[in-house]
Enzyme design. Structure first.
Site, PDB file in Angstrom:
ATOM      1  N   GLU A   1      53.792 -14.209-104.910  1.00 40.85           N
ATOM      2  CA  GLU A   1      54.518 -13.594-103.952  1.00 40.85           C
ATOM      3  C   GLU A   1      54.790 -12.250-104.669  1.00 40.85           C
ATOM      4  OE1 GLU A   1      58.640 -14.751-102.877  1.00 40.85           O
ATOM      5  OE2 GLU A   1      57.893 -14.882-100.660  1.00 40.85           O
TER       6      GLU A   1
ATOM      7  N   LYS B   1      77.650 -18.874 -99.740  1.00 41.02           N
ATOM      8  CA  LYS B   1      77.431 -17.539-100.788  1.00 41.02           C
ATOM      9  C   LYS B   1      76.196 -16.829-100.622  1.00 41.02           C
ATOM     10  CE  LYS B   1      75.215 -16.476-104.328  1.00 41.02           C
ATOM     11  NZ  LYS B   1      75.240 -15.063-103.952  1.00 41.02           N
TER      12      LYS B   1
ATOM     13  N   CYS C   1      59.722 -13.796 -95.916  1.00 41.51           N
ATOM     14  CA  CYS C   1      59.228 -14.820 -96.592  1.00 41.51           C
ATOM     15  C   CYS C   1      57.768 -15.398 -95.976  1.00 41.51           C
ATOM     16  CB  CYS C   1      59.960 -16.093 -96.532  1.00 41.51           C
ATOM     17  SG  CYS C   1      60.638 -16.422 -94.975  1.00 41.51           S
TER      18      CYS C   1
ATOM     19  N   GLU D   1      64.145 -23.826 -98.766  1.00 43.42           N
ATOM     20  CA  GLU D   1      63.284 -22.840 -98.124  1.00 43.42           C
ATOM     21  C   GLU D   1      62.811 -21.756 -99.018  1.00 43.42           C
ATOM     22  OE1 GLU D   1      61.397 -24.204 -95.982  1.00 43.42           O
ATOM     23  OE2 GLU D   1      62.523 -25.973 -95.620  1.00 43.42           O
TER      24      GLU D   1
HETATM   25  P1  NAD Z   1      66.846 -15.384-104.800  1.00 47.39           P
HETATM   26  O1  NAD Z   1      66.300 -16.657-105.282  1.00 47.39           O
HETATM   27  O2  NAD Z   1      66.979 -14.569-105.978  1.00 47.39           O
HETATM   28  O3  NAD Z   1      68.444 -15.531-104.423  1.00 47.39           O
HETATM   29  C1  NAD Z   1      68.880 -16.324-103.280  1.00 47.39           C
HETATM   30  C2  NAD Z   1      70.137 -16.762-103.318  1.00 47.39           C
HETATM   31  O4  NAD Z   1      70.452 -17.602-104.343  1.00 47.39           O
HETATM   32  C3  NAD Z   1      71.252 -15.528-103.511  1.00 47.39           C
HETATM   33  O5  NAD Z   1      72.474 -15.730-102.927  1.00 47.39           O
HETATM   34  C4  NAD Z   1      71.379 -15.599-105.099  1.00 47.39           C
HETATM   35  O6  NAD Z   1      72.772 -14.955-105.315  1.00 47.39           O
HETATM   36  C5  NAD Z   1      71.362 -17.023-105.240  1.00 47.39           C
HETATM   37  N1  NAD Z   1      71.033 -17.556-106.550  1.00 47.39           N
HETATM   38  C6  NAD Z   1      70.709 -16.757-107.572  1.00 47.39           C
HETATM   39  N2  NAD Z   1      70.490 -17.433-108.857  1.00 47.39           N
HETATM   40  C7  NAD Z   1      71.304 -18.618-108.643  1.00 47.39           C
HETATM   41  C8  NAD Z   1      71.404 -19.925-109.180  1.00 47.39           C
HETATM   42  N3  NAD Z   1      71.216 -20.167-110.502  1.00 47.39           N
HETATM   43  N4  NAD Z   1      72.281 -20.967-108.745  1.00 47.39           N
HETATM   44  C9  NAD Z   1      72.465 -20.659-107.103  1.00 47.39           C
HETATM   45  N5  NAD Z   1      72.524 -20.024-106.521  1.00 47.39           N
HETATM   46  C10 NAD Z   1      71.565 -18.686-107.112  1.00 47.39           C
HETATM   47  O7  NAD Z   1      66.005 -14.897-103.697  1.00 47.39           O
HETATM   48  P2  NAD Z   1      66.124 -13.592-102.973  1.00 47.39           P
HETATM   49  O8  NAD Z   1      65.586 -12.575-104.006  1.00 47.39           O
HETATM   50  O9  NAD Z   1      67.680 -13.256-102.352  1.00 47.39           O
HETATM   51  O10 NAD Z   1      65.409 -13.783-101.689  1.00 47.39           O
HETATM   52  C11 NAD Z   1      63.958 -13.421-101.624  1.00 47.39           C
HETATM   53  C12 NAD Z   1      63.110 -14.706-101.605  1.00 47.39           C
HETATM   54  O11 NAD Z   1      63.599 -15.551-100.458  1.00 47.39           O
HETATM   55  C13 NAD Z   1      61.853 -14.578-101.486  1.00 47.39           C
HETATM   56  O12 NAD Z   1      61.119 -15.483-102.423  1.00 47.39           O
HETATM   57  C14 NAD Z   1      61.501 -15.039-100.053  1.00 47.39           C
HETATM   58  O13 NAD Z   1      60.220 -15.601 -99.844  1.00 47.39           O
HETATM   59  C15 NAD Z   1      62.414 -16.133 -99.945  1.00 47.39           C
HETATM   60  N6  NAD Z   1      62.846 -16.546 -98.683  1.00 47.39           N
HETATM   61  C16 NAD Z   1      62.385 -17.552 -97.992  1.00 47.39           C
HETATM   62  C17 NAD Z   1      62.651 -17.943 -96.622  1.00 47.39           C
HETATM   63  C18 NAD Z   1      62.135 -19.291 -96.019  1.00 47.39           C
HETATM   64  O14 NAD Z   1      63.023 -19.754 -95.151  1.00 47.39           O
HETATM   65  N7  NAD Z   1      61.298 -19.761 -96.601  1.00 47.39           N
HETATM   66  C19 NAD Z   1      63.364 -16.923 -95.853  1.00 47.39           C
HETATM   67  C20 NAD Z   1      63.695 -15.916 -96.311  1.00 47.39           C
HETATM   68  C21 NAD Z   1      63.587 -15.540 -97.775  1.00 47.39           C
END
Ligand code: NAD
Length: 480
Positions: A381, A175, A284, A250
């Site tokens: 963050e 997804k 991130c 992550e």
């Molecule tokens: P997010 O947590 O909002 O969403 C991530 C994914 O989870 C999306 O596909 C979203 O649709 C899905 N999602 C949302 N609610 C869910 C639920 N209840 N159950 C299952 N899936 C769900 O994050 P984002 O805004 O897409 O990304 C930004 C964040 O990601 C930042 O905090 C960033 O630091 C982090 N990030 C971490 C890394 C790493 O490797 N540590 C890399 C890139 C981004």
């Protein structure tokens, strides 16, 4: 005419059962709809899991070199389409062109890398204590992997989960984030064309709370790999462990660069500016805290402010820094800018929407000085181009401030002092530590993952370690 893209399930392109779609717009000009994607439901997700479960054993039995051939052919197809993929990534996510092209290249390189690894997997032979015994360890796939990915690296992150999962013989349900799913649809198209058997990969777009939750809770999945925010990640971790799944999450970061008394302030400002403002601060691993020795503080701040003020902001197509991905992300950054001021930090530059760019989700590169370690701007963050500068008296204080947050993803130090550098490497609480380099930027053949609240700390991604999550070992005592 706006194109409508379908889900990829069991080798077919299919619409959601409800017929509902979601629009993806250009963050540089939200009046432009780039494409429509399926607003899928739990029922669509369940159909995808069923297809993946049906396809898994045959894929596991496919020889590693053949699995590798399909991954290599996929890399080649993505390479042929690099320019279109880069355009699509810019249009949906907003990244500047060199950043988008670099990210697409990373995805291509990942497919090539794990194509080779697929042939190396198999196991190890050991000496047995008894005669006439073959003692060996088989490396086997785990089963059906559920992959949930964020929007900020919309092609690289899905690639670094998908390629090792497939290389190891798992089938996959994936997804992508709803803000920028197009490049994942293109990966599915390339894998299909490269000859991936039906059902081995299934891509379903739609809300995380519906599609993602079904992937996690459905009995047909065995593994959950999630990258995203710490808040959603905690929920995913709890759901997955409750359901008895192997899980890796992550998450976010609050990454420091420590600037030592021995550092050249201009060089340090270069490092912080590119780590903090690159990808519009939406990495991130972005540098969001510069922790600066008092001896070089004033010079460093002057250099950093100058760097921030000379960045060319505009549509990612032909500017140095693109917009934030969405109005929610822009609002969140602007809110943090208000909070920082109300807590007493000094706005040294930026802080607003650039003139003439209020149609898109643009924000100025922003520097706060006089930041104290307990302010929210120094702890949480932000996920936008905002750097908080904190002044410290010595290395010890710098290290304490660097480690004094819940997160622990990436950390760097700028110093000419080798002893300080060594101590920083040993004592920094972060999964990635760099000396005289920005906090962002990763090599694909070494492990990546965070400490503390930045990760479940269960498994690492990328490199050889990236395969561990997707494999399980079986020890065989074969007597003859
Ligand atoms: P997010 O947590 O909002 O969403 C991530 C994914 O989870 C999306 O596909 C979203 O649709 C899905 N999602 C949302 N609610 C869910 C639920 N209840 N159950 C299952 N899936 C769900 O994050 P984002 O805004 O897409 O990304 C930004 C964040 O990601 C930042 O905090 C960033 O630091 C982090 N990030 C971490 C890394 C790493 O490797 N540590 C890399 C890139 C981004």
């Amino acid at each position: 005419m706006v194109e409508t893209r379908e889900n990829y399930i069991d080798g077919e392109w299919v619409a959601t059962e409800t017929g509902e779609t979601l629009d993806v717009t250009n963050p540089a000009d939200p009046s432009e709809v780039i494409a429509q994607y399926q607003r899928s439901t739990a029922a669509d997700a369940s159909t995808a899991v069923e297809a993946a479960a049906d396809a898994q054993s045959e894929w596991a039995a496919t020889p590693g070199p053949e699995r590798g051939r399909i991954l290599r052919a996929t890399g080649a197809l993505l390479e042929e389409r690099k320019s279109e993929l880069t355009d699509l990534l810019i249009a949906e996510e907003g990244k500047a062109r060199p950043e988008a092209a670099g990210e697409v290249q990373r995805a291509i390189d990942i497919f090539y890398y794990f194509a080779t690894k697929a042939a190396d997997l198999g196991g190890t032979v050991k000496g047995a204590s008894a005669p006439s015994t073959n003692l060996y360890v088989r490396t086997e796939p785990v089963g059906v992997a559920a992959l949930i990915t964020p929007w900020n690296y919309p092609i690289a992150i899905p690639a670094w989960k998908l390629a090792p999962a497939l290389a190891a013989g798992n089938s996959v349900v994936l997804k992508p984030a709803s803000q920028a799913p197009g490049v994942v649809i293109e990966i599915a198209a390339a894998l299909d064309e490269a000859g991936l058997p039906d059902g081995v990969l299934n891509v379903v777009t739609g809300p995380g709370s519906e599609v993602g939750t079904e992937f996690i809770e459905n009995d047909g999945t065995d593994l959950v790999s999630f990258t995203g925010s710490s808040q959603v990640g905690q929920l995913v971790y709890d759901q997955a462990t409750d359901a008895g799944k192997r899980v890796q999450t992550e998450l976010g970061g609050k990454n420091p660069t420590v600037v030592s008394a021995s550092a050249d302030p201009a060089e340090a400002a270069d490092i912080v500016a590119s780590g903090g403002f690159g990808t519009t601060g939406q990495s991130c691993t972005a540098c969001s805290r510069a922790i600066v020795h008092e001896d070089v503080y004033d010079d460093f701040v002057a250099e950093l402010v100058e760097q921030a003020e000379t960045i060319d902001i505009g549509p990612g197509d032909d500017h140095e820094m693109g917009p934030q991905v969405s109005d929610d992300e822009l609002d969140s950054t602007l809110e943090y800018i208000d909070v920082a001021q109300s807590e007493g930090a000094t706005l040294a530059t930026g802080g607003g929407v650039p003139e003439g760019l209020d149609d898109g989700y643009f924000v100025e590169p922003t520097v706060f000085t006089d930041v104290e370690p307990d302010m929210r701007i120094a702890q949480e963050e932000v996920f936008g181009p905002v750097v908080a500068v904190l002044q410290v008296e010595d290395f010890e204080e710098g290290l304490d401030v660097a480690n004094g947050v819940e997160y622990g993803l990436s950390a760097s130090i700028v110093t000419d002092d080798h002893t300080e550098a060594n101590r920083f490497v040993e004592e920094a609480e972060a999964g990635v530590v760099k000396v005289n380099e920005k906090t962002t930027g990763l090599e694909l053949h070494v492990p990546f993952g965070g400490f503390k609240r930045s990760s479940s700390e269960t498994w690492r991604e990328q490199g050889d370690a990236g395969l561990d999550f997707y494999t399980i070992e079986k020890t065989v005592y074969d007597n003859y």
